[in-house]
Design a protein around this motif. Structure first.
Motif, PDB file in Angstrom:
ATOM      1  N   VAL A 272      50.042  16.357  47.911  1.00  0.00           N
ATOM      2  CA  VAL A 272      48.732  15.718  47.711  1.00  0.00           C
ATOM      3  C   VAL A 272      47.683  16.355  48.612  1.00  0.00           C
ATOM      4  O   VAL A 272      46.570  16.673  48.179  1.00  0.00           O
ATOM      5  N   SER A 273      48.050  16.562  49.886  1.00  0.00           N
ATOM      6  CA  SER A 273      47.104  17.149  50.839  1.00  0.00           C
ATOM      7  C   SER A 273      46.686  18.549  50.421  1.00  0.00           C
ATOM      8  O   SER A 273      45.499  18.896  50.430  1.00  0.00           O
ATOM      9  N   GLU A 274      47.680  19.377  50.028  1.00  0.00           N
ATOM     10  CA  GLU A 274      47.360  20.742  49.613  1.00  0.00           C
ATOM     11  C   GLU A 274      46.601  20.751  48.293  1.00  0.00           C
ATOM     12  O   GLU A 274      45.724  21.598  48.073  1.00  0.00           O
ATOM     13  N   GLY A 275      46.908  19.803  47.406  1.00  0.00           N
ATOM     14  CA  GLY A 275      46.159  19.697  46.157  1.00  0.00           C
ATOM     15  C   GLY A 275      44.703  19.365  46.403  1.00  0.00           C
ATOM     16  O   GLY A 275      43.798  19.923  45.779  1.00  0.00           O
ATOM     17  N   GLU A 276      44.468  18.435  47.338  1.00  0.00           N
ATOM     18  CA  GLU A 276      43.090  18.075  47.679  1.00  0.00           C
ATOM     19  C   GLU A 276      42.381  19.235  48.368  1.00  0.00           C
ATOM     20  O   GLU A 276      41.181  19.455  48.174  1.00  0.00           O
ATOM     21  N   ARG A 277      43.135  20.014  49.178  1.00  0.00           N
ATOM     22  CA  ARG A 277      42.526  21.176  49.832  1.00  0.00           C
ATOM     23  C   ARG A 277      42.154  22.225  48.786  1.00  0.00           C
ATOM     24  O   ARG A 277      41.075  22.829  48.852  1.00  0.00           O
ATOM     25  N   LEU A 278      43.033  22.440  47.810  1.00  0.00           N
ATOM     26  CA  LEU A 278      42.733  23.385  46.741  1.00  0.00           C
ATOM     27  C   LEU A 278      41.531  22.912  45.926  1.00  0.00           C
ATOM     28  O   LEU A 278      40.690  23.719  45.518  1.00  0.00           O
ATOM     29  N   THR A 279      41.451  21.611  45.701  1.00  0.00           N
ATOM     30  CA  THR A 279      40.284  21.060  45.003  1.00  0.00           C
ATOM     31  C   THR A 279      39.005  21.382  45.758  1.00  0.00           C
ATOM     32  O   THR A 279      37.988  21.771  45.171  1.00  0.00           O
ATOM     33  N   SER A 280      39.051  21.221  47.072  1.00  0.00           N
ATOM     34  CA  SER A 280      37.885  21.512  47.902  1.00  0.00           C
ATOM     35  C   SER A 280      37.491  22.983  47.805  1.00  0.00           C
ATOM     36  O   SER A 280      36.306  23.320  47.706  1.00  0.00           O
ATOM     37  N   LEU A 281      38.497  23.873  47.812  1.00  0.00           N
ATOM     38  CA  LEU A 281      38.209  25.307  47.706  1.00  0.00           C
ATOM     39  C   LEU A 281      37.582  25.640  46.348  1.00  0.00           C
ATOM     40  O   LEU A 281      36.627  26.417  46.256  1.00  0.00           O
ATOM     41  N   ILE A 282      38.133  25.043  45.283  1.00  0.00           N
ATOM     42  CA  ILE A 282      37.579  25.280  43.943  1.00  0.00           C
ATOM     43  C   ILE A 282      36.147  24.764  43.867  1.00  0.00           C
ATOM     44  O   ILE A 282      35.263  25.411  43.291  1.00  0.00           O
ATOM     45  N   ASN A 283      35.904  23.603  44.464  1.00  0.00           N
ATOM     46  CA  ASN A 283      34.548  23.051  44.459  1.00  0.00           C
ATOM     47  C   ASN A 283      33.576  23.975  45.172  1.00  0.00           C
ATOM     48  O   ASN A 283      32.416  24.115  44.769  1.00  0.00           O
ATOM     49  N   ASP A 284      34.031  24.616  46.265  1.00  0.00           N
ATOM     50  CA  ASP A 284      33.177  25.574  46.973  1.00  0.00           C
ATOM     51  C   ASP A 284      32.780  26.723  46.054  1.00  0.00           C
ATOM     52  O   ASP A 284      31.614  27.135  46.010  1.00  0.00           O
ATOM     53  N   VAL A 285      33.763  27.255  45.320  1.00  0.00           N
ATOM     54  CA  VAL A 285      33.486  28.377  44.420  1.00  0.00           C
ATOM     55  C   VAL A 285      32.527  27.940  43.316  1.00  0.00           C
ATOM     56  O   VAL A 285      31.589  28.659  42.959  1.00  0.00           O
ATOM     57  N   LEU A 286      32.733  26.743  42.765  1.00  0.00           N
ATOM     58  CA  LEU A 286      31.846  26.240  41.717  1.00  0.00           C
ATOM     59  C   LEU A 286      30.441  25.995  42.255  1.00  0.00           C
ATOM     60  O   LEU A 286      29.450  26.276  41.587  1.00  0.00           O
ATOM     61  N   ASP A 287      30.347  25.462  43.469  1.00  0.00           N
ATOM     62  CA  ASP A 287      29.030  25.249  44.080  1.00  0.00           C
ATOM     63  C   ASP A 287      28.284  26.567  44.215  1.00  0.00           C
ATOM     64  O   ASP A 287      27.083  26.653  43.938  1.00  0.00           O
ATOM     65  N   LEU A 288      29.002  27.609  44.663  1.00  0.00           N
ATOM     66  CA  LEU A 288      28.372  28.920  44.801  1.00  0.00           C
ATOM     67  C   LEU A 288      27.868  29.413  43.456  1.00  0.00           C
ATOM     68  O   LEU A 288      26.737  29.899  43.341  1.00  0.00           O
ATOM     69  N   ALA A 289      28.702  29.295  42.418  1.00  0.00           N
ATOM     70  CA  ALA A 289      28.309  29.762  41.082  1.00  0.00           C
ATOM     71  C   ALA A 289      27.084  28.993  40.586  1.00  0.00           C
ATOM     72  O   ALA A 289      26.169  29.570  39.993  1.00  0.00           O
ATOM     73  N   LYS A 290      27.045  27.678  40.837  1.00  0.00           N
ATOM     74  CA  LYS A 290      25.911  26.868  40.389  1.00  0.00           C
ATOM     75  C   LYS A 290      24.639  27.221  41.157  1.00  0.00           C
ATOM     76  O   LYS A 290      23.556  27.282  40.589  1.00  0.00           O
ATOM     77  N   ILE A 291      24.773  27.456  42.465  1.00  0.00           N
ATOM     78  CA  ILE A 291      23.608  27.824  43.268  1.00  0.00           C
ATOM     79  C   ILE A 291      23.041  29.156  42.792  1.00  0.00           C
ATOM     80  O   ILE A 291      21.824  29.314  42.623  1.00  0.00           O
ATOM     81  N   GLU A 292      23.930  30.144  42.557  1.00  0.00           N
ATOM     82  CA  GLU A 292      23.471  31.471  42.155  1.00  0.00           C
ATOM     83  C   GLU A 292      22.820  31.445  40.776  1.00  0.00           C
ATOM     84  O   GLU A 292      21.892  32.208  40.512  1.00  0.00           O
ATOM     85  N   SER A 293      23.293  30.589  39.887  1.00  0.00           N
ATOM     86  CA  SER A 293      22.738  30.539  38.535  1.00  0.00           C
ATOM     87  C   SER A 293      21.581  29.548  38.418  1.00  0.00           C
ATOM     88  O   SER A 293      20.988  29.408  37.357  1.00  0.00           O
ATOM     89  N   GLY A 294      21.265  28.841  39.516  1.00  0.00           N
ATOM     90  CA  GLY A 294      20.170  27.878  39.491  1.00  0.00           C
ATOM     91  C   GLY A 294      20.500  26.590  38.765  1.00  0.00           C
ATOM     92  O   GLY A 294      19.613  25.858  38.344  1.00  0.00           O
ATOM     93  N   ARG A 295      21.818  26.304  38.580  1.00  0.00           N
ATOM     94  CA  ARG A 295      22.225  25.106  37.844  1.00  0.00           C
ATOM     95  C   ARG A 295      22.663  23.967  38.755  1.00  0.00           C
ATOM     96  O   ARG A 295      23.166  22.961  38.291  1.00  0.00           O
TER      97      ARG A 295
END
Length: 681
Positions: A272-295
């Protein structure tokens, strides 16, 4: 006396001749100076015009026109050598029409190869030049020819040429010097234009590559979310059932079984802990993609930074407990208001606190906030490993990590702080740090405060914390019936996960594996609520929601979209009630389900347009009782009110020409593409 007369006369004649010679010399010099001034003025004029042009085609056109104007030539051309093909091209020519030819043909080739100007003022001499080099005449026949090389550093890239087809000896050495000077300036300008064009091409390619990278990151992250949702969700279910049902029924007298139970429990905690950590990492990547695309979506409103910090501290308290670190807080309760997105700012503070814990093995972490010069400053200080001087510039760069990644295991994606910087800068603030190796680091950020006369934020968290949570089901629950929830998702593990979670919570669950099956199930028997995915074969979730929300028989069913696709604006425009993203946050999902079921129907905004106050009141009472939010407008205010309020339904007593025109205009406005119109008599 006669001798004296002749001497004076001869002397006078000499002086007169000397004066004439001097006058002629002065006249020649004056003419030369004037010519030099004219040439200088011409060069300055052309140079200034060249400096104002960076577009290659415009620059070449300008050069050709200036040459024709200055030299009044019958034939004018600018030739450029393509070094890759060894072809000479004529991007500008006036008075002739020469096709491209290979290097080695024509007088132009001789100028490029020799690097020397060529001035020929007789027809016979021009023909002799062709014979001398064994080349054939190209283009129209000229009787006066002047051509000079265009130099760029140590290379000759082309030729400038002016010619006369009617007058021999048309050009002289001064013309050659002037054209040569112009060619030097043209070479510099063409070189700058090429560099500018190359820079634009490189920029376009970099932007294209960046877009491709962002699309790749977004796609991969989305693809990871679905299996991660299943893994994390089922791991939590298994852990809960082991703790609640299986472990209590096991005989714990056997030490081996007891030890095994402990190991299983700890292993599940790790999953569970590692799954939540992976979720956090994926969210970081998605946040970056959204920031770069202005979305990236921003919900800016007045907030108290002390509340933001309080929620971040609560979210990271377990990290401090695990490492037995103490958090020292100095947060005044009377900090000035700031305008911000509370969730994004919580993300920033959580990241700073998490980093402080991550890199601090002993000592303390402190967090402090204070007003300073019309801004609020927050700082997080730790007594951790610190950051070396040569690594400080990497801290806020994307995908960069401080330290030696071959000896120090990377901790995270290297995106946390760059995203924090983007968030803080969007708020009009700045983020910075100070650090000393083996002493610790301090991270700061500042955000401008807003005036005290601004809108005060609702202290929702403080109100909720003083109330007991009560879950009330819809009217069907009160009659003893269990609410039915339709789960629509083409991913079988996700449906299974939601079925188990919702069934355990006391709901009836129906399933549909695609949009068509969902519509058939709803028409067969209306559910109390629908949980809907977006990415499905044949009919996607947005289209399913649009069909249901535009059908009077189903438009009141609350819909929750639960998807990896992040397009809340489109969902709310269609009329969905809640929009959540995967991986599933069970607690948040249950909160939204309970709230919507308690509400009973999908709240939709209805605009009633009628001059009759009695009719308006009757409609308002009926619609409000059914859970609709009702607004009113006069006929002449229809367009203005609808544009401002963006209703889901517009009810009209009649439909004249003006209102038909207004309806057509409304349909093309953002947010009103799917509005429905009901006309009554």
């Amino acid at each position: 006396l006669a001798l004296l007369y002749f001497i004076v006369r001869a002397r006078t004649r000499i002086l007169v001749n000397q004066r004439k010679a001097l006058e002629e010399k002065v006249a020649v010099r004056t003419k030369e100076v004037q010519q030099r001034l004219n040439e200088l003025a011409t060069v300055n004029s052309v140079t200034k015009a060249l400096n104002d042009k960076l577009e290659l085609d415009e620059l070449i056109q300008l050069v050709g026109n200036k040459m024709r104007e200055v030299f009044n030539s019958d034939i004018t051309y600018l030739a450029l050598l393509d070094t890759e093909t060894n072809m000479i091209n004529f991007p500008y020519q006036d008075g002739d029409n020469m096709p491209p030819f290979k290097l080695g043909e024509g007088l132009t080739s001789q100028i490029i190869q020799s690097g020397e100007p060529m001035l020929i003022n007789r027809d016979a001499d021009i023909m002799a030049e062709y014979d001398k080099y064994g080349i054939q005449q190209t283009g129209k026949r000229a009787v006066s020819y002047l051509g000079v090389p265009i130099p760029v550093e140590d290379d000759i890239i082309g030729v400038l040429s002016v010619q006369s087809t009617q007058q021999e000896s048309r050009f002289n050495e001064e013309d050659k010097k002037l054209l040569n000077t112009l060619a030097i300036n043209v070479g510099i300008a063409l070189h700058n234009a090429e560099l500018f064009e190359e820079a634009n091409i490189a920029k376009a390619r970099a932007e294209e590559a960046n877009e491709a990278k962002s699309a790749f990151l977004s796609t991969v992250s989305h693809e990871l979310r679905t299996p991660l949702t299943s893994v994390l969700g089922f791991a939590k279910i298994i852990r809960k059932r082991l703790v609640d049902k299986i472990f209590p029924a096991v005989n714990v007298d056997d030490q081996k079984i007891k030890k095994t139970m402990k190991q299983v429990s700890e292993n599940l905690d790790v999953v569970v802990s590692e799954g939540e950590r992976l979720t956090s990492l994926i969210n970081d990547v998605l946040d970056l993609a959204k920031i770069e695309s202005g979305r990236m979506e921003w919900n800016m409103k007045p907030v108290f930074l002390q509340d933001v910090i309080g929620r971040a501290v609560s979210a990271t308290s377990s990290l401090f407990d695990e490492k037995k670190l103490k958090l020292q807080k100095n947060i005044p309760e009377n900090l000035p208001l700031i305008s911000g997105d509370a969730d994004k700012l919580i993300q920033v503070v959580i990241n700073l606190l998490s980093n402080a814990v991550k890199f601090t093995d002993k000592g303390t972490v402190s967090i402090e906030a204070y007003p300073d010069n019309n801004q609020v400053i927050m700082e997080v200080q730790d007594t951790g490993i610190g950051i070396a001087e040569e690594d400080k510039h990497k801290i806020f760069e994307r995908f960069r990590q401080a330290g030696d990644t071959l000896t120090d295991k990377p901790k995270g994606t290297g995106l946390g702080l760059p995203i924090c910087r983007e968030i803080i800068e969007h708020h009009g603030g700045i983020i910075w740090m100070t650090s000393e190796p083996k002493v610790g680091s301090t991270f700061f950020f500042s955000i401008p405060m807003i005036g005290q006369d601004g809108e005060q934020p609702i202290q929702l968290d403080r109100i909720l914390s003083s109330l007991k949570t009560q879950i009330n089901y819809s009217s069907s629950k009160k009659l003893g019936e269990t609410p039915t929830i339709l789960v629509v998702d083409d991913d079988t593990p996700i449906r299974s996960l939601l079925r188990q979670e919702l069934t355990d919570a006391g709901y009836k669950v129906k399933e549909a594996a695609n949009g068509k099956a969902a519509l058939d199930a709803v028409r067969l028997k209306k559910p109390d609520l629908i949980i809907l995915d977006v990415m499905m074969p044949e009919i996607n979730g947005f289209d399913v929601a649009a069909v249901l929300k535009n059908d009077p028989a189903t438009m009141d069913i609350p819909i929750i979209i639960l998807s990896i696709v992040q397009d809340k604006e489109r969902g709310f425009r269609i009329g969905v009630d809640r929009y959540l993203t995967k991986p599933i946050d069970t607690e948040k999902l249950f909160h939204e389900v309970d709230e919507l079921l308690e509400q009973g129907v999908s709240h939709k905004r209805v605009l009633v347009v009628d001059e009759d106050a009695t009719t308006v009141k009757s409609l308002t009472d009926v619609l409000t009782a059914r859970g609709y939010k009702v607004m009113e407008a006069n006929h002449d205010k229809l367009l203005e009110t609808a544009s401002e309020m963006k209703p889901d339904i517009i009810m009209l007593k009649s439909l004249d020409k003006l209102e038909k025109k207004a309806i057509n205009e409304l349909k093309f406005q953002k947010g009103l593409e799917n509005v429905m119109f009901f006309v009554y008599q």
